[in-house]
Design an enzyme around this catalytic site. Sequence first.
Site, PDB file in Angstrom:
ATOM      1  N   SER A  46      38.499  45.183  46.875  1.00 36.69           N
ATOM      2  CA  SER A  46      37.238  44.944  46.172  1.00 36.69           C
ATOM      3  C   SER A  46      37.397  44.152  44.878  1.00 36.69           C
ATOM      4  O   SER A  46      36.417  43.663  44.341  1.00 36.69           O
ATOM      5  CB  SER A  46      36.514  46.264  45.886  1.00 36.69           C
ATOM      6  N   LYS A  70      36.406  48.473  38.566  1.00 32.66           N
ATOM      7  CA  LYS A  70      35.333  47.478  38.631  1.00 32.66           C
ATOM      8  C   LYS A  70      35.199  46.789  37.281  1.00 32.66           C
ATOM      9  O   LYS A  70      35.631  47.299  36.258  1.00 32.66           O
ATOM     10  CB  LYS A  70      33.985  48.133  38.969  1.00 32.66           C
TER      11      LYS A  70
END
Length: 148
Positions: free
Chosen positions: A68, A105
């Site tokens: 990701s 993230k």
Amino acid sequence: MIPQLEILGRFDEGAALMPLPYPLALGRAGLSGFPSPAQDYEGRTLDLNERFIKKPAATFFLSVTGDSMIRLGIHEGDTLVVDRSIDPRPGHILVALVDGEITVKRYELRGDVPCLCSGNPRYAPIPLENLDCQVWGVVRSVIHEYMV
């Protein structure tokens, strides 16, 4: 694949220093004679702890799985150097616990909404409104080891 992280450990302040050879490489704007061959052996060293660990008591390491964050230079198997002493700001890459799951993230503001965003378009941003989110730290460095 959503990343799964393994805590590798905290920085050990009592560890012995391990200086590595770090030759001085200088570019020259013009030629002014022949450089001394002894310049290559000046004895400079590089201590990776000094270079990458700014706050030893607040630093820990994580190993990453998943894709990701691949467009932001974080790949499967990389080691993250995470600093808990840094106040998160938009643009920082964070390690956070979101609704009981550890994630890595980039912190962004989308309008007035704080979000955790992936480095892969396959994964949607995570708006942090109405979610339980604890920031564990800011990623200071990524160690990427090539398979050789």
